[in-house]
Design an enzyme around this catalytic site. Structure first.
Site, PDB file in Angstrom:
ATOM      1  N   CYS A   1      36.985  37.995  10.893  1.00 39.55           N
ATOM      2  CA  CYS A   1      37.036  36.435  10.837  1.00 39.55           C
ATOM      3  C   CYS A   1      36.581  36.021   9.304  1.00 39.55           C
ATOM      4  CB  CYS A   1      36.246  35.791  11.756  1.00 39.55           C
ATOM      5  SG  CYS A   1      36.884  36.300  13.325  1.00 39.55           S
TER       6      CYS A   1
ATOM      7  N   HIS B   1      33.878  28.614   9.028  1.00 33.60           N
ATOM      8  CA  HIS B   1      34.735  29.564  10.175  1.00 33.60           C
ATOM      9  C   HIS B   1      34.403  28.670  11.412  1.00 33.60           C
ATOM     10  CE1 HIS B   1      36.382  32.348  12.613  1.00 33.60           C
ATOM     11  NE2 HIS B   1      35.338  32.920  13.135  1.00 33.60           N
TER      12      HIS B   1
ATOM     13  N   ASN C   1      38.858  29.307  18.074  1.00 30.63           N
ATOM     14  CA  ASN C   1      38.741  30.274  16.966  1.00 30.63           C
ATOM     15  C   ASN C   1      39.626  31.245  16.901  1.00 30.63           C
ATOM     16  OD1 ASN C   1      37.797  32.575  15.582  1.00 30.63           O
ATOM     17  ND2 ASN C   1      35.860  32.981  16.404  1.00 30.63           N
TER      18      ASN C   1
HETATM   19  N1  COA Z   1      31.646  29.415  31.586  1.00 29.47           N
HETATM   20  C1  COA Z   1      30.713  29.359  32.400  1.00 29.47           C
HETATM   21  N2  COA Z   1      29.310  30.100  32.181  1.00 29.47           N
HETATM   22  C2  COA Z   1      29.514  31.038  31.265  1.00 29.47           C
HETATM   23  C3  COA Z   1      30.555  31.360  30.565  1.00 29.47           C
HETATM   24  C4  COA Z   1      31.649  30.471  30.739  1.00 29.47           C
HETATM   25  N3  COA Z   1      32.848  30.502  29.951  1.00 29.47           N
HETATM   26  N4  COA Z   1      30.562  32.471  29.768  1.00 29.47           N
HETATM   27  C5  COA Z   1      29.214  32.728  29.899  1.00 29.47           C
HETATM   28  N5  COA Z   1      28.667  31.933  30.849  1.00 29.47           N
HETATM   29  C6  COA Z   1      27.276  32.211  31.648  1.00 29.47           C
HETATM   30  C7  COA Z   1      26.683  33.577  31.429  1.00 29.47           C
HETATM   31  O1  COA Z   1      27.187  34.428  32.318  1.00 29.47           O
HETATM   32  C8  COA Z   1      25.274  33.144  31.691  1.00 29.47           C
HETATM   33  O2  COA Z   1      24.771  33.189  32.895  1.00 29.47           O
HETATM   34  P1  COA Z   1      23.681  33.884  33.424  1.00 29.47           P
HETATM   35  O3  COA Z   1      22.411  33.008  33.017  1.00 29.47           O
HETATM   36  O4  COA Z   1      23.594  33.481  35.089  1.00 29.47           O
HETATM   37  O5  COA Z   1      23.615  35.125  33.456  1.00 29.47           O
HETATM   38  C9  COA Z   1      25.080  31.902  31.073  1.00 29.47           C
HETATM   39  O6  COA Z   1      26.350  31.479  30.899  1.00 29.47           O
HETATM   40  C10 COA Z   1      24.655  31.961  29.792  1.00 29.47           C
HETATM   41  O7  COA Z   1      25.216  32.885  28.811  1.00 29.47           O
HETATM   42  P2  COA Z   1      24.939  33.285  27.334  1.00 29.47           P
HETATM   43  O8  COA Z   1      25.936  33.981  26.824  1.00 29.47           O
HETATM   44  O9  COA Z   1      23.419  33.304  27.030  1.00 29.47           O
HETATM   45  O10 COA Z   1      25.581  31.721  26.751  1.00 29.47           O
HETATM   46  P3  COA Z   1      25.433  31.021  25.225  1.00 29.47           P
HETATM   47  O11 COA Z   1      24.729  29.885  25.300  1.00 29.47           O
HETATM   48  O12 COA Z   1      24.956  32.259  24.167  1.00 29.47           O
HETATM   49  O13 COA Z   1      26.920  30.766  24.906  1.00 29.47           O
HETATM   50  C11 COA Z   1      28.761  31.858  23.630  1.00 29.47           C
HETATM   51  C12 COA Z   1      27.890  31.982  24.910  1.00 29.47           C
HETATM   52  C13 COA Z   1      29.449  32.953  23.774  1.00 29.47           C
HETATM   53  C14 COA Z   1      29.511  30.587  23.728  1.00 29.47           C
HETATM   54  C15 COA Z   1      27.692  32.023  22.285  1.00 29.47           C
HETATM   55  O14 COA Z   1      26.778  32.742  22.625  1.00 29.47           O
HETATM   56  C16 COA Z   1      28.656  31.932  21.119  1.00 29.47           C
HETATM   57  O15 COA Z   1      29.257  31.293  20.757  1.00 29.47           O
HETATM   58  N6  COA Z   1      28.244  33.121  20.433  1.00 29.47           N
HETATM   59  C17 COA Z   1      29.021  33.429  19.102  1.00 29.47           C
HETATM   60  C18 COA Z   1      30.448  34.186  19.511  1.00 29.47           C
HETATM   61  C19 COA Z   1      31.428  34.012  18.262  1.00 29.47           C
HETATM   62  O16 COA Z   1      31.453  33.150  17.590  1.00 29.47           O
HETATM   63  N7  COA Z   1      32.144  34.999  18.450  1.00 29.47           N
HETATM   64  C20 COA Z   1      33.300  35.059  17.401  1.00 29.47           C
HETATM   65  C21 COA Z   1      32.842  35.323  16.100  1.00 29.47           C
HETATM   66  S1  COA Z   1      34.107  35.596  14.946  1.00 29.47           S
END
Ligand code: COA
Length: 332
Positions: free
Chosen positions: A112, A259, A289
């Site tokens: 990215c 980004h 994204n």
């Molecule tokens: N809908 C509902 N629940 C979801 C979900 C969705 N789409 N995706 C994950 N969850 C759940 C998880 O299973 C977890 O449940 P649990 O507590 O029962 O285990 C809970 O939500 C929290 O998950 P977590 O991964 O800790 O959430 P988060 O607040 O970190 O948000 C992202 C997840 C992916 C949105 C966030 O971590 C993020 O944006 N990270 C960066 C990723 C990125 O930018 N990648 C590309 C880079 S170029």
């Protein structure tokens, strides 16, 4: 010191819109969860257009907006981590569609962060008088690599392409800083998948403990929390380094294009950078994204809206698989 002059911009936005509500029909999620955690409401998905054809359309638009023809281009640099072919590279495929032969054709992949890498490379070529006019672009069809049963990642990504035509900008400022943490590869990766039909190959056990199903072998794998934490620090750190090197402060910057991974990441990073939110441009609400295409697509939108003015100081900042990061500050 010489920088760049952007002569024209272009973008390709795919035909299919996938809203949060549509995702809630096939995975356990909701518009409320996706919106509050990411800021994304919808993303555009290429239903049938190959990556290089998206890139070619963005590139053609940028060349036309620059008032040039494809034959005026000396070099095409394409950032992509989602190519249609191992070879020829995506730049050659795009050159062929545009009829821009015989210009040089180069692909770069820092995931990215790739558009910033491509722009840095272009600026170096221009400064060394290797080429006069360069088409710099990013084209990504990331949805090909997404596991639509993985609710933690599939809601984030969309497709698209963005492009700029650049020439040397005499005495224009240009500073950049990039880096990578290769030890964080497991936070975000998509391994090349080969059919195992070669009698001379043994089982490839790299990442075997992580990739335990055919599903995982083929698709993007992500540790969202690790990427989130890295992204905030890496983006703020890269911009702080440029400011220290150049003597600029973010008060001297007119526009920040980050980004477009997650609105919460952007908000946390700009808080750390201590930059006024009104200077920051986002389009992730409607595009998600689009990997390295995010930044040039934002530039094309800003250009279309008449918001890019000569002399403006623009900061681009990003991060991605690698994990990589990069930032640049340049005069438009
Ligand atoms: N809908 C509902 N629940 C979801 C979900 C969705 N789409 N995706 C994950 N969850 C759940 C998880 O299973 C977890 O449940 P649990 O507590 O029962 O285990 C809970 O939500 C929290 O998950 P977590 O991964 O800790 O959430 P988060 O607040 O970190 O948000 C992202 C997840 C992916 C949105 C966030 O971590 C993020 O944006 N990270 C960066 C990723 C990125 O930018 N990648 C590309 C880079 S170029």
């Amino acid at each position: 010191m010489d920088g760049i002059t952007i002569l024209g911009t272009g973008e390709y936005v795919p035909d299919t819109t996938a809203t949060n509500e549509m995702f809630a029909k096939f995975i356990d999620t909701s518009d409320e969860w996706i919106t509050t955690r990411t800021g994304i409401k919808e993303r555009k998905i290429s239903s049938s257009t190959p990556n290089f054809m998206m890139g070619a359309q963005a590139g053609r638009q940028a060349v036309e907006n620059a008032g040039l023809t494809p034959k005026d281009i000396d070099c095409i640099i394409v950032s992509t981590c989602t190519p249609d072919f191992f070879y020829p590279n995506t730049a050659c495929l795009i050159q062929n569609v545009l009829g821009a032969q015989p210009c040089a054709c180069i692909d770069v992949n820092t995931a990215c962060t790739g558009f910033i890498t491509a722009l840095d490379l272009a600026r170096s070529y221009l400064a060394m008088n290797v080429y006069k006019t360069i088409l710099v672009m990013a084209s990504e069809r990331l949805t090909n690599q997404i596991d639509y049963e993985d609710r933690g990642s599939c809601i984030l990504f969309g497709d698209g392409a963005g492009a700029v035509v650049v020439q040397k900008g005499e005495n224009k400022l240009y500073y950049s800083h990039s880096g990578a943490e290769g030890d964080m590869l497991e936070s975000l990766y998509c391994k090349v998948y080969y059919d195992k039909n070669n009698p001379f190959h043994k089982e490839d056990d790299f990442l075997k403990d992580k990739i335990d199903t055919p599903q995982k072998e083929r698709y993007l794998q992500m540790d969202g929390r690790a990427v989130y934490k890295f992204a905030v620090d890496a983006m703020a750190g890269a911009v702080a380094k440029i400011c220290a090197d150049s003597g600029f402060s973010l008060d001297d910057i007119d526009l920040v294009v980050p980004h477009q991974a997650n609105l919460r990441i952007i908000q946390a990073a700009i808080k750390k950078m201590n930059v006024d939110e009104s200077k920051v441009y986002t389009n992730l609400e409607t595009h998600g994204n689009t990997s390295s295409s995010c930044i040039p697509m934002c530039l094309a939108e800003l250009d279309k809206a008449g918001r890019l003015k000569r002399g403006m100081r623009i900061c681009l900042v990003g991060f991605g698989g690698g994990l990589t990061y990069g930032a640049t500050i340049f005069e438009y």
